[in-house]
Enzyme design. Structure first.
Site, short mmCIF file in Angstrom:
data_model
loop_
_atom_site.label_atom_id
_atom_site.label_comp_id
_atom_site.label_asym_id
_atom_site.label_seq_id
_atom_site.Cartn_x
_atom_site.Cartn_y
_atom_site.Cartn_z
N ASP A 84 0.82 -1.09 -0.11
CA ASP A 84 0.19 0.10 0.04
C ASP A 84 1.01 1.31 -0.16
O ASP A 84 1.72 1.48 0.78
CB ASP A 84 -0.87 -0.02 1.10
CG ASP A 84 -1.89 0.99 1.36
OD1 ASP A 84 -2.30 1.47 0.10
OD2 ASP A 84 -2.60 1.34 2.32
N HIS A 85 0.55 2.30 -0.92
CA HIS A 85 1.58 3.35 -0.94
C HIS A 85 2.90 3.00 -0.93
O HIS A 85 3.31 3.76 -0.12
CB HIS A 85 0.92 4.38 0.19
CG HIS A 85 -0.50 4.89 0.06
ND1 HIS A 85 -0.77 6.02 -1.00
CD2 HIS A 85 -1.68 4.66 0.65
CE1 HIS A 85 -2.15 6.04 -0.72
NE2 HIS A 85 -2.50 5.39 -0.05
N GLU A 135 -0.95 5.86 -8.65
CA GLU A 135 -1.63 7.04 -7.98
C GLU A 135 -1.45 8.37 -8.82
O GLU A 135 -0.51 8.57 -9.06
CB GLU A 135 -1.48 6.89 -6.40
CG GLU A 135 -2.17 8.26 -5.88
CD GLU A 135 -2.22 8.24 -4.36
OE1 GLU A 135 -1.99 7.06 -3.80
OE2 GLU A 135 -2.31 9.29 -3.76
N HIS A 177 -7.65 9.74 4.25
CA HIS A 177 -7.13 8.58 5.01
C HIS A 177 -7.45 9.05 6.40
O HIS A 177 -7.35 10.17 6.80
CB HIS A 177 -5.78 8.30 5.10
CG HIS A 177 -5.28 7.75 3.56
ND1 HIS A 177 -4.12 8.27 3.11
CD2 HIS A 177 -5.71 6.59 3.25
CE1 HIS A 177 -3.89 7.42 1.97
NE2 HIS A 177 -4.77 6.47 1.93
N GLY A 208 -8.97 5.65 1.75
CA GLY A 208 -9.59 6.53 2.69
C GLY A 208 -11.13 5.84 2.66
O GLY A 208 -12.21 6.54 3.02
N GLY A 209 -11.25 4.45 2.82
CA GLY A 209 -12.69 3.93 2.90
C GLY A 209 -13.44 4.27 4.14
O GLY A 209 -14.44 4.01 4.33
N VAL A 230 -9.72 -0.13 3.25
CA VAL A 230 -10.26 0.31 4.65
C VAL A 230 -9.21 -0.20 5.64
O VAL A 230 -8.54 -1.17 5.39
CB VAL A 230 -11.51 -0.55 4.92
CG1 VAL A 230 -11.96 -0.38 6.23
CG2 VAL A 230 -12.73 -0.38 3.87
N THR A 232 -8.31 2.38 8.91
CA THR A 232 -8.41 3.01 10.24
C THR A 232 -9.73 2.39 10.73
O THR A 232 -9.76 2.19 12.10
CB THR A 232 -8.71 4.54 10.00
OG1 THR A 232 -7.70 5.09 9.27
CG2 THR A 232 -9.17 5.19 11.31
P1 13P Z 1 -8.61 4.35 5.78
O1 13P Z 1 -7.57 4.19 6.87
O2 13P Z 1 -9.07 6.00 5.71
O3 13P Z 1 -9.84 3.58 6.01
O4 13P Z 1 -7.83 4.38 4.47
C1 13P Z 1 -7.30 3.33 4.22
C2 13P Z 1 -6.30 3.40 2.97
O5 13P Z 1 -6.71 4.02 2.09
C3 13P Z 1 -5.29 2.51 2.68
O6 13P Z 1 -4.44 2.84 1.55
#
Ligand code: 13P
Length: 287
Positions: A84-85, A135, A177, A208-209, A230, A232
């Protein structure tokens, strides 16, 4: 079954549903997500940020744990292990470690440099059968020290990056996020529609789900979003369930301090959250 994310996301885009990427932090997290995906016969993507990778002793440890767990739990649904990222260097580390999918986040580079680095990584990833996400337009908020302003992506730049052969594309549409602030203006569907028109059948990714209202999720899926991240939200429910257990004094009753007992409510909370999201995203029964 560990696979790249290419086919599962192509199928999702065609079938108008989304596959969840749930970020992992440790063994409990990974087990909870894999078991839920198997139970619901849903494809799933395990996301690993560079910070979480470091926390879990490096990408090799993560890849070994996920591969072994996938086998020992007898997981039959498609599972992608995804960076991720990722930074440029992080992408190479994950490729070497045995990840099945990577995200190169070159959104903070000038577009020419993003194009050059993405092109190189697309060739390397595809040569080894991995999928790759890119991205355009920074996702807002902070994740593991990566801070973005939440800008909307330029549809022309999205087309440029999509044409490099990436398998799915994260495009900023006002998403952030972490928990959304009270004054958040919501997703920009105007931007999403314009991007979707430009990139054809490319599966789009919604970062940022956490905390995006259900109706916005459904609308985003109808406009080409096929992967939703998802992170957080699982952390919040885990923390809340663990706090409840401790505040009720259960860790002081009998062998309630045993980590297998202490962490169980949190694990159950993650499972329930992942189930709720898979049902909302429409991926249940799509394995
Ligand atoms: P959240 O932490 O807002 O759910 O975002 C997760 C995310 O986008 C991981 O790349």
């Amino acid at each position: 079954m560990l696979v790249s994310a290419t086919q599962m996301l192509k199928k999702a885009r065609e079938g108008k549903y989304a596959v969840g990427q749930f970020n992992i932090n440790n063994l409990e997290w990974t087990k909870a997500i894999l078991q839920t995906a198997e139970e619901l016969k849903s494809p799933v993507i395990l996301g690993v940020s560079e910070g979480a990778g470091k926390y879990m002793c490096g990408f090799e440890t993560v890849a070994a744990m996920v591969a072994a767990m996938d086998k020992s739990l007898g997981i039959t649904v498609p599972v992608a292990l995804h960076l991720d990222h990722g930074s440029y260097e992080g992408c190479y580390k994950c490729i070497k470690a045995g990840f099945t999918s990577i995200m190169f986040d070159g959104s903070h580079f000038p577009i020419d440099e993003n194009v050059a680095k993405t092109t190189e990584l697309v060739n390397v990833a595809h040569g080894l059968g991995l999928s790759i996400e890119a991205e355009v337009g920074a996702i807002g908020g902070e994740e593991d020290g990566v801070i973005g302003k939440g800008e909307c992506a330029d549809p022309a730049e999205c087309k440029m990056i999509a044409d490099l052969g990436v398998d799915f594309l994260a495009a900023g549409i006002g998403n952030i996020h972490g928990v959304y602030p009270d004054n958040w203006e919501g997703l920009s569907f105007e931007t999403l529609e314009a991007i979707n028109k430009k990139v054809g059948e490319m599966p789009l990714v919604l970062h940022g789900g956490t905390g995006i209202p259900d109706d916005m999720i459904t609308k985003a899926i109808s406009l080409g979003v096929a992967k939703i991240n998802v992170n957080t939200e699982c952390q919040l429910v885990f923390a809340e369930a663990t706090r409840g257990y401790v505040e009720e004094g259960k860790d002081k009753q009998g062998k309630g301090f045993d980590p297998r007992k202490l962490l169980a409510p949190g694990v159950d909370a993650i499972k329930a959250k992942v189930k709720e999201k898979m049902e909302l995203f429409g991926s249940v029964g799509k394995a």
